[in-house]
Write a protein that holds these residues in place. Structure first.
Motif, mmCIF file in Angstrom:
data_model
loop_
_atom_site.group_PDB
_atom_site.id
_atom_site.type_symbol
_atom_site.label_atom_id
_atom_site.label_comp_id
_atom_site.label_asym_id
_atom_site.label_seq_id
_atom_site.Cartn_x
_atom_site.Cartn_y
_atom_site.Cartn_z
ATOM 1 N N HIS A 236 24.961 60.334 -7.263
ATOM 2 C CA HIS A 236 24.207 61.603 -7.241
ATOM 3 C C HIS A 236 23.000 61.639 -8.177
ATOM 4 C CE1 HIS A 236 27.064 63.357 -10.577
ATOM 5 N NE2 HIS A 236 26.729 62.118 -10.806
ATOM 6 N N ASP B 103 31.649 65.774 -10.733
ATOM 7 C CA ASP B 103 31.443 64.730 -11.732
ATOM 8 C C ASP B 103 31.073 65.403 -13.058
ATOM 9 O OD1 ASP B 103 30.679 61.531 -11.560
ATOM 10 O OD2 ASP B 103 29.480 62.568 -13.083
ATOM 11 N N VAL B 104 31.315 64.717 -14.177
ATOM 12 C CA VAL B 104 31.020 65.345 -15.475
ATOM 13 C C VAL B 104 29.507 65.502 -15.687
ATOM 14 C CG1 VAL B 104 30.790 63.359 -17.064
ATOM 15 C CG2 VAL B 104 31.984 65.434 -17.804
ATOM 16 N N HIS B 105 28.713 64.716 -14.934
ATOM 17 C CA HIS B 105 27.249 64.813 -15.031
ATOM 18 C C HIS B 105 26.689 65.709 -13.919
ATOM 19 C CE1 HIS B 105 28.315 60.842 -16.798
ATOM 20 N NE2 HIS B 105 27.491 61.263 -17.735
ATOM 21 N N ASP C 244 35.073 61.201 -14.430
ATOM 22 C CA ASP C 244 34.605 61.082 -15.820
ATOM 23 C C ASP C 244 34.797 62.393 -16.592
ATOM 24 O OD1 ASP C 244 32.606 62.170 -14.245
ATOM 25 O OD2 ASP C 244 31.082 60.663 -14.742
ATOM 26 N N GLY D 162 31.798 59.075 -10.912
ATOM 27 C CA GLY D 162 31.979 58.382 -12.188
ATOM 28 C C GLY D 162 33.424 58.318 -12.646
HETATM 29 ZN ZN LIG Z 1 29.204 60.912 -13.991
#
Ligand SMILES: [Zn+2]
Length: 301
Positions: free
Chosen positions: A102, A142-144, A219, A260
Motif C-alpha cells: 500500500h 496495517d500499522v502504517h 505489524d 506488513g
Molecule cells: Zn506496515
C-alpha cells in the motif's frame, strides 16, 4: 522474506481442500498495471532503469527476480479479485498470501512496495466486472497508513479508502484517505477494537461496497519489530473477525492480502517469529472458515 513461503506451506499443510483451494499467483499484465500506475514508471522499473534514489526509497536493489516478485505480488491480488467477481464465481472471499503493498504510488514506490496490488486489483474489478462491482471499499489495518492507496484513489468516487494505523508509524509522507483513524502508540487490544467497531459498520452502510479489500498487516502485533500498537494475537483475530463479519453482513465480496509483519527476531525458532507468522496465518484461516460459514448459509455461493 522467508515468512511468505513459510505461511503458504504451513497453510497448504493445514487447510483441507474442503476449506481452501490454492493457486499459483500469475504475473500481472502491463495493461492492468497502467490502469493506476504511470506508464513511464512501470517501463523504467521493468527495464531496470529506476534511479538509485528511487530504489533506495523502495528498499531493495533491482534484479530480474525482484521484477517477477513485484509482478506476481500484484497478479495474485488481481487473480483473487477475479475469483470473487466473475459472473460464475463460486467464492465470495479469497486471499492472496502476499500483497498489501500500500506504499506504492502511481509514479513511485516506497517501503518495500513497487506496485500497489490492491489499487490495481480494484481498478481491474471496476473495469472487468462493471455489472457486479461499482463501489469498492479498502479496509487497511496495517500499522502504517495506506498512503499510496489513498493518493491513487483521491477524488475517485468509486473507491473508498479507510486506514486504521498508528499515528507514530508513518512512512515518508502522510496522505489523506477517505477515512483515517489515527491510533496512539501502545493502544492495546481493547481500545483498538473499540475504534474499529465504532467505524466499521457505518463504513459498510455508507459505501455499500460490492467488493472489499482487507489489507491485513500484522505489524500491529506486540511481537513486531516496527509497529507500535502492541496488539495480542487474540486481539488481531478479533480484528479480522470484525472485518469478515461486516463484509458478510453487507453481502460484499472480499479479498484479503498479507501486508506488513516484521518479527523482532528473524530466527524461525523464536517466539516472535512464530507469533507473527501465526498471526498472518490466522488472517487466512479465519477467511476460509468465514467463507465456509457463508457458503452453508447460501448454498449457491
Ligand atoms: Zn506496515
Amino acid at each position: 522474506m522467508q515468512k511468505y513461503r513459510y505461511v503458504r506451506e504451513a497453510l497448504q499443510r493445514e487447510l483441507p481442500s474442503t476449506l481452501a483451494t490454492f493457486y499459483e499467483s500469475p504475473l500481472v499484465s502491463e495493461k492492468d498495471l497502467t490502469l493506476v500506475h504511470c506508464e513511464g514508471y512501470v517501463s523504467r522499473f521493468l527495464g531496470g532503469q529506476l534511479t538509485r534514489d528511487e530504489l533506495r526509497r523502495i528498499g531493495f536493489p533491482w534484479s530480474p527476480q525482484h521484477v517477477n516478485r513485484a509482478l506476481s505480488s500484484t497478479g495474485g491480488t488481481v487473480a483473487a479479485a477475479h475469483a470473487v467477481c466473475r459472473a460464475d464465481a463460486t467464492a465470495i472471499f479469497a486471499g492472496h498470501i502476499a500483497g498489501g503493498t500500500h506504499h506504492a504510488f502511481a509514479d513511485r514506490g516506497e517501503g518495500y512496495c513497487v506496485f500497489n496490488d490492491i489499487a490495481v486489483a480494484a481498478a481491474v474489478a471496476l473495469r472487468d466486472h462493471a455489472a457486479r462491482v461499482q463501489r469498492v471499499l479498502v479496509v487497511d489495518c496495517d500499522v502504517h497508513q495506506g498512503n499510496g492507496t489513498a493518493s491513487i484513489f483521491a477524488g475517485d468516487e468509486r473507491v473508498f479508502t479507510a486506514s486504521f494505523h498508528c499515528e507514530a508509524n508513518l512512512f515518508s509522507a502522510r496522505e489523506v484517505s477517505d477515512l483515517d483513524v489515527d491510533l496512539p502508540p501502545g493502544v492495546g487490544d481493547e481500545a483498538y477494537l473499540e475504534a474499529l467497531q465504532a467505524h466499521l459498520p457505518g463504513l459498510f452502510e455508507r459505501v455499500r461496497p460490492q467488493l472489499c479489500f482487507f489489507q491485513a498487516g500484522v505489524d500491529v502485533h506486540e511481537s513486531d519489530r516496527i509497529g507500535k500498537l502492541k496488539l495480542s494475537s487474540a486481539g488481531i483475530k478479533k480484528r479480522n473477525a470484525l472485518v469478515y463479519a461486516a463484509a458478510a453482513r453487507h453481502g460484499a465480496r472480499l479479498v484479503v492480502t498479507m501486508g506488513g509483519g516484521y518479527p523482532k527476531d528473524l530466527d524461525e525458532s523464536s517466539v516472535h517469529f512464530h507469533r507473527v507468522v501465526q498471526s498472518h496465518m490466522d488472517c487466512y484461516r479465519q477467511c476460509a472458515s468465514a467463507h465456509a460459514r457463508l457458503s452453508r448459509e447460501a448454498p449457491e455461493a
